[in-house]
Design a protein around this motif. Structure first.
Motif, PDB file in Angstrom:
ATOM      1  N   SER A  39      40.970  41.213  30.538  1.00  0.00           N
ATOM      2  CA  SER A  39      42.118  40.662  30.686  1.00  0.00           C
ATOM      3  C   SER A  39      43.134  40.999  31.653  1.00  0.00           C
ATOM      4  O   SER A  39      43.838  40.119  32.177  1.00  0.00           O
ATOM      5  CB  SER A  39      42.929  40.932  29.167  1.00  0.00           C
ATOM      6  N   THR A  54      47.280  36.720  27.606  1.00  0.00           N
ATOM      7  CA  THR A  54      46.072  36.708  28.324  1.00  0.00           C
ATOM      8  C   THR A  54      44.798  37.119  27.573  1.00  0.00           C
ATOM      9  O   THR A  54      43.563  36.523  27.735  1.00  0.00           O
ATOM     10  CB  THR A  54      46.225  37.788  29.580  1.00  0.00           C
ATOM     11  N   ILE A  55      45.045  38.111  26.429  1.00  0.00           N
ATOM     12  CA  ILE A  55      43.991  38.781  25.476  1.00  0.00           C
ATOM     13  C   ILE A  55      43.520  37.698  24.581  1.00  0.00           C
ATOM     14  O   ILE A  55      42.285  37.122  24.481  1.00  0.00           O
ATOM     15  CB  ILE A  55      44.480  39.695  24.869  1.00  0.00           C
TER      16      ILE A  55
END
Length: 102
Positions: A39, A54-55
């Motif tokens: 990430s 993003t994760i």
């Protein structure tokens, strides 16, 4: 002029899977640390506002590749992150709404 090739989320996940060949659970499993590492490398290219987004993006890719995180399916991990995100949003909303009476 040099062209830099930036790997996608799927190829980064595949690289991490290849590193896990000598571990206890070698088949389609990555650790949480590896998830965070992937990430962090995708932050400059991601369109998400924060790191949680993003994760979520990487977890979605893991779910489509049927990769588990610490022997837990990526879909369940994604649901946990979404629940935590909703709880934090509710707390922020309660703090930000203040009425001023005159």
């Amino acid at each position: 002029m040099r062209i830099k090739i930036v790997p996608s989320a799927a190829s980064l996940i595949r690289r991490e899977l290849l590193k896990n060949k000598d571990t206890k659970y070698p088949k389609k499993n990555i650790t949480y640390k590896q998830l965070v590492k992937i990430s962090k490398s995708l932050i400059p290219r991601s369109y998400s506002r924060d790191f949680e987004g993003t994760i979520k993006q990487v977890l979605g890719t893991c779910a489509s590749m049927k990769v588990s995180i610490d022997c837990i399916k990526a879909k369940y991990y994604l649901k946990k992150v979404m629940q935590i995100d909703r709880i934090n949003a509710k707390k922020d909303r309660k703090k930000s709404v203040k009425f001023v009476y005159r």
